[in-house]
Structure formats: structure tokens, C-alpha cells
Design a protein around this motif. Structure first.
Motif, PDB file in Angstrom:
ATOM      1  N   LYS A  66       0.836  -1.206   0.000  1.00 19.68           N
ATOM      2  CA  LYS A  66       0.000   0.000   0.000  1.00 19.68           C
ATOM      3  C   LYS A  66       0.869   1.254   0.000  1.00 19.68           C
ATOM      4  N   ASP A  67       1.946   1.251   0.762  1.00 23.45           N
ATOM      5  CA  ASP A  67       2.879   2.389   0.742  1.00 23.45           C
ATOM      6  C   ASP A  67       3.369   2.643  -0.680  1.00 23.45           C
ATOM      7  N   MET A  68       3.760   1.583  -1.345  1.00 26.99           N
ATOM      8  CA  MET A  68       4.258   1.716  -2.711  1.00 26.99           C
ATOM      9  C   MET A  68       3.144   2.215  -3.634  1.00 26.99           C
ATOM     10  N   GLN A  69       1.940   1.688  -3.468  1.00 26.35           N
ATOM     11  CA  GLN A  69       0.806   2.122  -4.291  1.00 26.35           C
ATOM     12  C   GLN A  69       0.585   3.628  -4.124  1.00 26.35           C
ATOM     13  N   SER A  74       0.971   9.127  -6.084  1.00 23.81           N
ATOM     14  CA  SER A  74       1.263  10.539  -5.817  1.00 23.81           C
ATOM     15  C   SER A  74       2.303  11.095  -6.776  1.00 23.81           C
ATOM     16  N   GLU A  75       3.204  10.257  -7.235  1.00 23.12           N
ATOM     17  CA  GLU A  75       4.266  10.704  -8.140  1.00 23.12           C
ATOM     18  C   GLU A  75       3.802  10.857  -9.589  1.00 23.12           C
ATOM     19  N   LEU A  76       2.561  10.520  -9.871  1.00 27.30           N
ATOM     20  CA  LEU A  76       2.041  10.683 -11.228  1.00 27.30           C
ATOM     21  C   LEU A  76       1.817  12.148 -11.579  1.00 27.30           C
ATOM     22  N   VAL A  84      -2.893  14.061  -4.506  1.00 24.69           N
ATOM     23  CA  VAL A  84      -3.877  13.548  -3.540  1.00 24.69           C
ATOM     24  C   VAL A  84      -5.016  12.862  -4.287  1.00 24.69           C
ATOM     25  N   ARG A  85      -5.502  13.505  -5.327  1.00 24.41           N
ATOM     26  CA  ARG A  85      -6.582  12.900  -6.137  1.00 24.41           C
ATOM     27  C   ARG A  85      -6.133  11.556  -6.730  1.00 24.41           C
ATOM     28  N   ASN A  86      -4.888  11.492  -7.165  1.00 32.46           N
ATOM     29  CA  ASN A  86      -4.364  10.248  -7.737  1.00 32.46           C
ATOM     30  C   ASN A  86      -4.355   9.121  -6.712  1.00 32.46           C
ATOM     31  N   ILE A  87      -4.012   9.432  -5.476  1.00 38.21           N
ATOM     32  CA  ILE A  87      -4.026   8.414  -4.423  1.00 38.21           C
ATOM     33  C   ILE A  87      -5.450   7.914  -4.204  1.00 38.21           C
ATOM     34  N   ILE A  88      -6.389   8.834  -4.104  1.00 33.28           N
ATOM     35  CA  ILE A  88      -7.792   8.443  -3.897  1.00 33.28           C
ATOM     36  C   ILE A  88      -8.277   7.595  -5.070  1.00 33.28           C
ATOM     37  N   LYS A 134       1.415  16.715   3.974  1.00 33.57           N
ATOM     38  CA  LYS A 134       2.505  17.338   3.210  1.00 33.57           C
ATOM     39  C   LYS A 134       1.990  17.849   1.863  1.00 33.57           C
ATOM     40  N   LEU A 135       1.238  17.003   1.170  1.00 29.11           N
ATOM     41  CA  LEU A 135       0.701  17.391  -0.135  1.00 29.11           C
ATOM     42  C   LEU A 135      -0.323  18.518  -0.005  1.00 29.11           C
TER      43      LEU A 135
END
Length: 190
Positions: A66-69, A74-76, A84-88, A134-135
Motif C-alpha cells: 500500500k505504501d508503494m501504491q 502521488s508521483e504521477l 492527492v486525487r491520484n491516491i484516492i 505534506k501534499l
């Protein structure tokens, strides 16, 4: 003379993790684990410990994934609010693809009664809160986040919301409803 292990540690750990993920901790027996991992009981105990030790190792492995996911999602984007939207979005996609979440299952099955599991889940949640904070702080700084809420409070809310995405998918198996839940969560950032 002791025998060398003739199996891949991580492969067998993943088999156990997937079984705990599917059945939950309490419904998984040692016999189930022996069968799923395709190793004998003594090798299981010698290599992974008892059922609880194996579960903790399995949960730790899942948390690493999950950390890697979250990191990859987030790096996208170089834009913090989009990150943040990418993580969601990645959580929504996982919920639909996987159907459930070992982390979420563990919160509801074990976090109240097992201190070690509670500690692992709390630490991971705080790590994710920190990532979001942070984000969101960066997004406030660059003007893309207009909310008057503190980035930390929003981060805690978003982490709780990630669990709700899985809850909706687990309970209703309705991709559209799960997507709407993720969109509502993302809408908090508008």
C-alpha cells in the motif's frame, strides 16, 4: 544435518497474506494456512512463527504494498492536489479490483482487541496522514487548495475516507456507488 528450506519465503508469505485477506484472521485456521502455503506445519512454525506472528508478517507485507501504491500514485503528478486525487483514485481502483482490503478488514476485526495490530494500523494511518498533510500543505501554499480547514484535519478525514471507499465496495459490490464515494471524497478538496 538440518534440511535447507526448499521454498520461497515471500511467495509463501503472500499465500498466507492472501488467505488472511480473503477469510480474515479469526476464520483462518493453521490447517488452512498449511494448505494454502503448501508447506508442512513444522516448516510454517519454524519459518514464520505461530498464526499471530504470521498474520503480523502478512499485514506488514500488505502495508508495504500500500505504501508503494500511494507513492506511485502521488508521483504521477507534480501538482500536490492532483497527487492527492491520484491516491484516492488508486484506492478506488484497488477496491473495485480486489473487492476488499486486508488493512480495512483488520481495522474492524482486530484493532480493538489486538494491541500489536492496532499499533501497526495506527502507525500506517499516521504515515498516510503525514503524506496527505505534506501534499495538502503544498497545495495550500501554491493556491490550488482553497479550503479553510487545516491540512492535518483534512488529511485525517481523507485517510478515514479511504476506508469508506473499501467499505462501500465490500458491502455493496457496486462499482458506480464506490466511484461516487471516491468522487465525494475528492470533492472535499474543491
Amino acid at each position: 544435518m538440518p534440511r535447507n528450506k526448499e521454498f520461497d519465503y515471500n511467495e509463501k508469505l503472500r499465500a498466507a497474506r492472501d488467505l488472511f485477506w480473503k477469510k480474515g484472521y479469526n476464520a483462518t485456521s493453521m490447517s488452512d494456512l498449511v494448505e494454502a502455503m503448501k508447506i508442512n506445519r513444522s516448516s510454517l512454525y519454524l519459518t514464520y512463527g505461530n498464526k499471530h506472528d504470521l498474520f503480523l508478517k502478512s499485514l506488514e507485507d500488505y502495508i508495504r504494498d500500500k505504501d508503494m501504491q500511494y507513492r506511485i500514485a502521488s508521483e504521477l503528478s507534480a501538482e500536490p492536489l492532483q497527487a492527492v486525487r491520484n491516491i484516492i483514485r488508486s484506492v478506488f481502483q484497488s477496491a473495485v479490483k480486489e473487492g476488499n482490503c486486508l488493512f480495512t478488514n483488520s481495522v474492524f476485526e482486530l484493532a480493538v482487541v489486538d494491541r500489536q495490530v492496532n499499533s501497526m494500523l495506527t502507525a500506517q494511518s499516521l504515515k498516510t496522514v503525514s503524506l496527505f498533510e505534506k501534499l495538502l500543505t503544498a497545495a495550500k501554499k501554491d493556491g490550488s487548495l482553497k479550503s479553510d480547514k487545516s491540512p492535518r484535519a483534512l488529511a485525517h478525514f481523507l485517510v478515514s475516507g479511504l476506508t469508506s471507499i473499501y467499505n462501500v465496495q465490500i458491502l455493496f459490490s457496486d462499482t458506480q456507488l464506490t466511484k461516487q464515494t471516491a468522487e465525494i471524497l475528492t470533492g472535499v478538496l474543491e
